[in-house]
Design a protein around this motif. Structure first.
Motif, PDB file in Angstrom:
ATOM      1  N   ASN A  69      36.438 -96.251  53.049  1.00 40.56           N
ATOM      2  CA  ASN A  69      36.003 -97.585  53.465  1.00 40.56           C
ATOM      3  C   ASN A  69      36.839 -98.104  54.628  1.00 40.56           C
ATOM      4  OD1 ASN A  69      34.006 -97.589  51.523  1.00 40.56           O
ATOM      5  ND2 ASN A  69      35.199 -98.750  50.032  1.00 40.56           N
ATOM      6  N   LEU A  80      35.626 -96.306  57.785  1.00 38.51           N
ATOM      7  CA  LEU A  80      34.318 -96.755  58.233  1.00 38.51           C
ATOM      8  C   LEU A  80      34.382 -98.062  59.015  1.00 38.51           C
ATOM      9  CD1 LEU A  80      32.031 -95.789  55.227  1.00 38.51           C
ATOM     10  CD2 LEU A  80      31.865 -94.940  57.581  1.00 38.51           C
ATOM     11  N   HIS A 140      31.774 -96.597  62.561  1.00 37.82           N
ATOM     12  CA  HIS A 140      30.564 -97.087  61.899  1.00 37.82           C
ATOM     13  C   HIS A 140      29.457 -96.045  61.832  1.00 37.82           C
ATOM     14  CE1 HIS A 140      32.425-101.031  62.178  1.00 37.82           C
ATOM     15  NE2 HIS A 140      32.550-100.884  63.485  1.00 37.82           N
ATOM     16  N   TYR A 173      29.825 -91.451  55.370  1.00 41.06           N
ATOM     17  CA  TYR A 173      28.871 -92.103  54.464  1.00 41.06           C
ATOM     18  C   TYR A 173      28.463 -91.155  53.342  1.00 41.06           C
ATOM     19  CZ  TYR A 173      28.355 -96.212  57.448  1.00 41.06           C
ATOM     20  OH  TYR A 173      28.590 -97.373  58.147  1.00 41.06           O
ATOM     21  N   ARG A 174      28.353 -89.865  53.643  1.00 37.83           N
ATOM     22  CA  ARG A 174      28.055 -88.902  52.574  1.00 37.83           C
ATOM     23  C   ARG A 174      29.182 -88.895  51.540  1.00 37.83           C
ATOM     24  NH1 ARG A 174      26.662 -85.020  56.826  1.00 37.83           N
ATOM     25  NH2 ARG A 174      24.402 -84.987  57.138  1.00 37.83           N
ATOM     26  N   GLN A 224      31.255 -91.287  50.984  1.00 37.31           N
ATOM     27  CA  GLN A 224      31.222 -92.582  50.306  1.00 37.31           C
ATOM     28  C   GLN A 224      30.196 -92.560  49.167  1.00 37.31           C
ATOM     29  OE1 GLN A 224      29.370 -96.063  52.193  1.00 37.31           O
ATOM     30  NE2 GLN A 224      31.343 -97.124  52.012  1.00 37.31           N
ATOM     31  N   ALA A 280      24.974 -96.273  50.431  1.00 37.68           N
ATOM     32  CA  ALA A 280      25.665 -95.349  51.333  1.00 37.68           C
ATOM     33  C   ALA A 280      24.726 -94.252  51.825  1.00 37.68           C
ATOM     34  CB  ALA A 280      26.879 -94.741  50.636  1.00 37.68           C
ATOM     35  N   GLN A 281      23.897 -93.717  50.916  1.00 38.48           N
ATOM     36  CA  GLN A 281      22.957 -92.668  51.318  1.00 38.48           C
ATOM     37  C   GLN A 281      21.944 -93.210  52.320  1.00 38.48           C
ATOM     38  OE1 GLN A 281      23.234 -89.402  50.486  1.00 38.48           O
ATOM     39  NE2 GLN A 281      21.614 -89.121  52.008  1.00 38.48           N
ATOM     40  N   GLU A 329      22.599 -95.292  54.644  1.00 37.21           N
ATOM     41  CA  GLU A 329      23.250 -95.287  55.955  1.00 37.21           C
ATOM     42  C   GLU A 329      23.262 -93.882  56.562  1.00 37.21           C
ATOM     43  OE1 GLU A 329      23.898 -97.932  57.557  1.00 37.21           O
ATOM     44  OE2 GLU A 329      23.388 -99.191  55.841  1.00 37.21           O
ATOM     45  N   VAL A 330      23.334 -92.870  55.723  1.00 35.18           N
ATOM     46  CA  VAL A 330      23.240 -91.490  56.216  1.00 35.18           C
ATOM     47  C   VAL A 330      21.890 -91.290  56.889  1.00 35.18           C
ATOM     48  CG1 VAL A 330      23.153 -89.056  55.570  1.00 35.18           C
ATOM     49  CG2 VAL A 330      24.838 -90.562  54.498  1.00 35.18           C
TER      50      VAL A 330
END
Length: 501
Positions: free
Chosen positions: A418, A421, A425, A431-432, A434, A450-451, A453-454
């Motif tokens: 976190n 990130l 960004h 993100y993976r 996370q 989070a997924q 955002e991937v």
């Protein structure tokens, strides 16, 4: 048919809103055909498929190196418009080739990077590709066509790629996408290549590289094609190369002041790493051992680095650990009048001298070796110490977070992720990680957030929206987190609606 075989050529598929030196402004007609936003969308569509292909090299060190080199060229030349984005990536393929896609995406085969005998040669190829983008070459070719739908343009892009790399394979695609009329215009690419040479050479010089790098690389490829007609480098088939072009570049470089530019350490290590990825692992190990035994190398430390990478790939972890100690000893022996801090065999090196070969890539490799041999505490110590010295090195960041997760230190890993990130960004891999962390902790809402955002950063907006909708079904009664998911969902839905207009 795997998409990779469709994109192995270098067609510059669509325009970018770029300023050009000493060229007429040909952008107006092109932009009437396709907007920069559509161009970016098409590029993201193609990249989505490339990223799932086994040949895509999802290696943070290789990717970071290519992007650093590419943006150094762009920043040094001032050729690109500030709003134009560029993204450079590598493919694991022994053929010597490079290509660009809509939206400023540029791919480089591992074979080309290895074939470059100096960093200026690689920079020369990259500058040539950048010039294709800045000059909107394919946009000029298709400006007379009437393709208004985004899906048609995306299909057209793939069709042209297919035809350039494999005319027979691309024939069916061309027929179904009505691209045959445009294919006839590809004969003009020699003019574009010459223009890209001229603009690319300016980019190369402005960025401080040796201008001889461009003609030297092209001339060597031409000789290879002359003596091996049936196995000519792919670059020659996708970038028509003539004696006239080479002579023109050589004449231009003769007018320039001689400039000797040493290769960066990262360039040498990246090439060693790619050589370690070539062929099957056992053969790669044998090649490096043979070179070291016969002293066929320009830098012993770089060669030993490559050997360690190959040994890890071959799962010879104990041998890799012994070679790591030899590498450390070699680095220490080569250090003259230089202070080494925090160093003992198997631990991190900090070298207080810019000319000493020890850096983030070696520290990352050392941590990987220690993890592979089960020395967990030592590996985590290497990561922590190295991150204090190289806080922005992606491979160290990813490796440390993954190591924490693998060793059940989930909350520590999540806190670290976190924090990272906040400064990175768009780091898809973070993100993976996370998402993995939240999954272990049982927080399904934030796992799906989070997924999402991937997917969003890969251009898969529909999949991202679906993940956010699933996240809302796992309401954890945290008002702040719930509001964050809802706001992001509305933002992506609005973006999708806007793109459909």
């Amino acid at each position: 048919m795997r998409l990779y075989y469709l994109i192995i050529a270098l067609p510059l598929l669509l325009p970018a809103n770029i300023f050009a030196h000493e060229l007429p402004d040909l952008g107006d007609v092109s932009q009437a055909t396709i907007s920069p936003r559509q161009e970016r969308q098409i590029g993201l569509q193609i990249m989505r498929q490339i990223r799932t292909d086994p040949s895509y090299l999802d290696d943070p060190e290789i990717t970071s190196y290519l992007n650093n080199l590419g943006h150094k060229l762009i920043a040094g030349s001032g050729a690109a418009h500030p709003d134009q984005s560029f993204e450079f990536f590598a493919l694991q393929d022994p053929s010597i080739n490079a290509f660009a896609l809509p939206g400023g995406f540029m791919g480089f085969n591992s074979g080309l990077i290895i074939a470059a005998q100096s960093e200026s040669e690689l920079a020369g190829v990259m500058a040539h590709e950048i010039a294709h983008v800045t000059q909107k070459h394919l946009a000029r070719m298709i400006s007379g066509q009437k393709y208004s739908m985004l899906t048609s343009l995306a299909a057209l892009a793939v069709a042209i790629i297919a035809a350039r790399s494999n005319p027979q394979a691309g024939h069916a695609v061309l027929a179904t996408t009505q691209a045959s009329a445009i294919q006839s215009q590809l004969d003009f690419t020699r003019k574009h290549e010459k223009e890209a040479d001229r603009i690319g050479l300016n980019i190369l010089v402005d960025a401080g590289f040796d201008p001889q790098g461009m003609p030297a690389f092209f001339e060597r490829l031409q000789k290879a094609g002359r003596f091996h007609e049936n196995g000519a480098p792919s670059y020659l088939r996708t970038h028509p190369l003539t004696f006239e072009r080479i002579a023109d570049i050589q004449n231009r470089t003769r007018e320039l002041t001689y400039r000797q530019v040493p290769d960066s350490t990262d360039f040498q290590l990246i090439r060693a790493k790619l050589r370690a990825f070539q062929g099957n692992p056992k053969d790669a190990v044998l090649r490096f051992k043979t070179h070291l035994h016969d002293k066929r190398y320009t830098n012993e430390a770089v060669e030993r680095y490559g050997l360690i990478v190959a040994l890890l790939r071959d799962k010879k972890t104990s041998q890799a650990n012994r070679e790591l100690e030899q590498l450390y000893q070699l680095l220490q022996t080569n250090t003259v009048n230089t202070t080494l801090k925090n160093h003992s065999l198997g631990k991190t090196i900090r070298v207080e001298h810019k000319n000493i070969l020890a850096g983030a890539m070696i520290e990352t490799l050392a941590a990987s070796v220690k993890l592979a041999t089960g020395h967990i505490a030592e590996a985590l110590n290497i990561y922590r110490t190295a991150l204090n010295i190289y806080p922005q090195h992606r491979a160290l960041i990813h490796g440390y977070a993954a190591a924490l997760l693998q060793n059940q230190q989930t909350e520590t890993a999540l806190e670290f992720i976190n924090k990272q990130l906040q400064f990175a960004h768009d780091d898809i891999h973070l993100y993976r990680l996370q998402a993995q962390s939240y999954a272990v902790l049982g927080n399904d809402m934030l796992k799906h957030r989070a997924q999402a955002e991937v997917y969003a950063r890969q251009g898969q907006l529909t999949d991202a929206i679906e993940q956010l909708q699933i996240a809302l079904q796992h309401n954890n009664r945290n008002f702040y987190q719930l509001s964050s998911v809802e706001a992001r969902l509305k933002q992506l839905q609005a973006k999708v609606a806007d793109e459909k207009e």
